[in-house]
Write an enzyme that holds these catalytic residues in place. Structure first.
Site, short mmCIF file in Angstrom:
data_model
loop_
_atom_site.label_atom_id
_atom_site.label_comp_id
_atom_site.label_asym_id
_atom_site.label_seq_id
_atom_site.Cartn_x
_atom_site.Cartn_y
_atom_site.Cartn_z
N ARG A 96 1.79 7.79 -36.64
CA ARG A 96 2.34 7.10 -38.38
C ARG A 96 2.23 5.21 -37.65
O ARG A 96 2.61 4.37 -37.06
CB ARG A 96 3.72 7.17 -38.30
N ARG A 197 -14.89 30.65 -35.90
CA ARG A 197 -15.63 29.15 -36.75
C ARG A 197 -16.99 29.36 -36.25
O ARG A 197 -17.73 28.93 -37.04
CB ARG A 197 -14.85 28.29 -35.54
O1 F6P Z 1 -10.96 28.62 -31.64
C1 F6P Z 1 -9.64 30.10 -32.19
C2 F6P Z 1 -9.07 29.83 -33.60
O2 F6P Z 1 -8.72 31.08 -33.94
C3 F6P Z 1 -10.89 30.05 -34.58
O3 F6P Z 1 -11.25 30.84 -34.52
C4 F6P Z 1 -10.07 29.81 -36.31
O4 F6P Z 1 -10.41 28.63 -36.63
C5 F6P Z 1 -8.52 28.96 -35.45
O5 F6P Z 1 -8.83 29.27 -34.35
C6 F6P Z 1 -7.16 28.88 -35.92
O6 F6P Z 1 -6.85 27.93 -35.81
P1 F6P Z 1 -5.37 27.29 -36.26
O7 F6P Z 1 -4.01 28.00 -35.34
O8 F6P Z 1 -5.24 26.26 -35.72
O9 F6P Z 1 -5.27 27.84 -37.36
#
Ligand code: F6P
Length: 368
Positions: A96, A197
């Site tokens: 911050r 992703r």
């Molecule tokens: O990298 C692993 C993963 O499971 C991805 O497939 C997914 O988009 C992401 O983590 C989600 O992460 P978070 O816990 O930040 O929502």
């Protein structure tokens, strides 16, 4: 390497970074026990690098001894006893500013210095592409590191498999199976969104094993009209329901992926496809997001065993002086690959791979 050229190791540390994956605790246990057997001291760092940086995390010691007692009975447990964070990149920590806005600060030099002060001879960094890139950059700054590949997405190119992936596939396959009965009972189209992703490994493997009719992955852009054709074709065959499995990062041929927010997190693709299919086919459609359930719970036997092998191999790498590497499964062998190579490319599903070919031969549509 001759004994005299092997590094003198007395103390190592372990951390876990990024999203959790089933099997993290098994790696921690194996690495700890193997290191204790070498006569080394082992320390756990809480929440990525926060524990060593801040000294204290949430009122607990940031760096604490991992003893045989501390890692007893954790092989089967999901999550991580060390805690983790997706917001702990020491090269760009969020802070911050005095004017109330958020900025970033680079504290990587401080981290390397803290490891020296704590007389830690090597770090075992357990993480996915993001965490391993951080580990690699710290290694280049002088911190001796061994990486262990973790992610349910299975998207690291240097290893055949990451631990956590098979457990996620089991959960997703079970969910797809459960959707079948209700889809058939109501003659609905069910669209289920899975994690992934940049890559469609979870969607592809679980879609195949779970009997999906359509699998949509980031590597094969889809055309919604083709998916609607598949649903209609099934209706004509008196299969009046359809299951569409979609990886969160999938995108249409002529458009963008669906983002949950401006940070680049994916979300919303299942809703979007369900609405479009309803419009195109006039069938009742429903969407669901399996989400973090894919990362939760106990690792299956395969992941426990792979994680234990990775943890023990990481200690062998330190013993042999193979620093700046990542342990990887190649065939049935665990090997050490340079970290720099390990993080270079994401492992995507080849569009002409045998898995994709198999799915197509079974009549599964990729919407292309
Ligand atoms: O990298 C692993 C993963 O499971 C991805 O497939 C997914 O988009 C992401 O983590 C989600 O992460 P978070 O816990 O930040 O929502």
């Amino acid at each position: 390497m001759s004994d005299s050229s092997k590094p003198k190791v007395r103390r190592i540390a372990i951390n876990t970074g990024g999203g959790d994956a089933p099997g993290l605790n098994a790696v921690i246990r194996a690495a700890t026990l193997a290191a204790l057997n070498e006569g080394w001291e082992v320390f756990g760092i809480r929440r990525g690098y926060m524990g060593i940086l801040e000294g204290e995390v949430d009122g607990e010691e940031g760096l604490f001894p991992l003893t045989a007692q501390a890692v007893r009975g954790i092989t089967h447990l999901g999550g991580t006893i060390l805690g983790t964070t997706t917001r702990g990149n020491p090269f760009g920590l969020e802070v911050r500013q005095p004017d109330g806005t958020w900025g970033t600060v680079d504290r990587s030099d401080e981290i390397v210095q803290r490891f020296r002060e704590c007389e830690i001879d090597a770090l075992i960094a357990i993480g996915g592409d993001g965490s391993l890139s951080i580990a690699h950059a710290l290694h280049q700054k002088g911190l001796p590191v061994i990486g262990v590949p973790k992610t349910i997405d299975n998207d690291l190119s240097a290893t055949d498999v990451t631990f956590g992936f098979q457990s996620a596939v089991e959960v997703a396959t079970d969910a797809i199976g459960r959707l079948h009965s209700t889809a058939e009972a109501h003659q609905r189209v069910m669209v289920v969104q899975l994690m992934g992703r940049h890559t469609g490994w979870i969607a592809l493997e679980s879609g195949l094993a779970g009997g999906a009719d359509v699998i949509l992955i980031p590597e094969i852009p889809y055309d919604i009209a083709k998916i609607a054709d598949k649903v209609r074709e099934r209706d004509l065959q008196r299969r009046r329901f359809s299951i569409v499995v979609v990886a969160e990062g999938a995108r249409p041929r002529d458009g963008e992926a669906s983002y949950a927010d401006e940070t680049g997190r994916y979300g919303g693709i299942a809703d979007r496809i369900a609405a479009q299919l309803h419009e195109a086919t006039e069938k009742e459609t429903r969407s669901m997001v399996l989400g973090h359930i894919q990362r939760g719970g106990e690792p299956i036997a395969y992941d426990r065993s792979l994680a234990l092998r990775f943890g023990a191999a990481a200690v062998r790498c330190i013993r042999e002086g193979q620093l700046g590497t990542m342990v990887a499964l190649q065939g049935n062998y665990i090997r050490a690959v340079p970290l720099g190579d390990a993080i270079r490319d994401i492992k995507r599903v080849p569009a002409d791979s045998e898995l994709v070919m198999t799915a197509r031969q079974l009549g599964i549509s990729f919407g292309d």
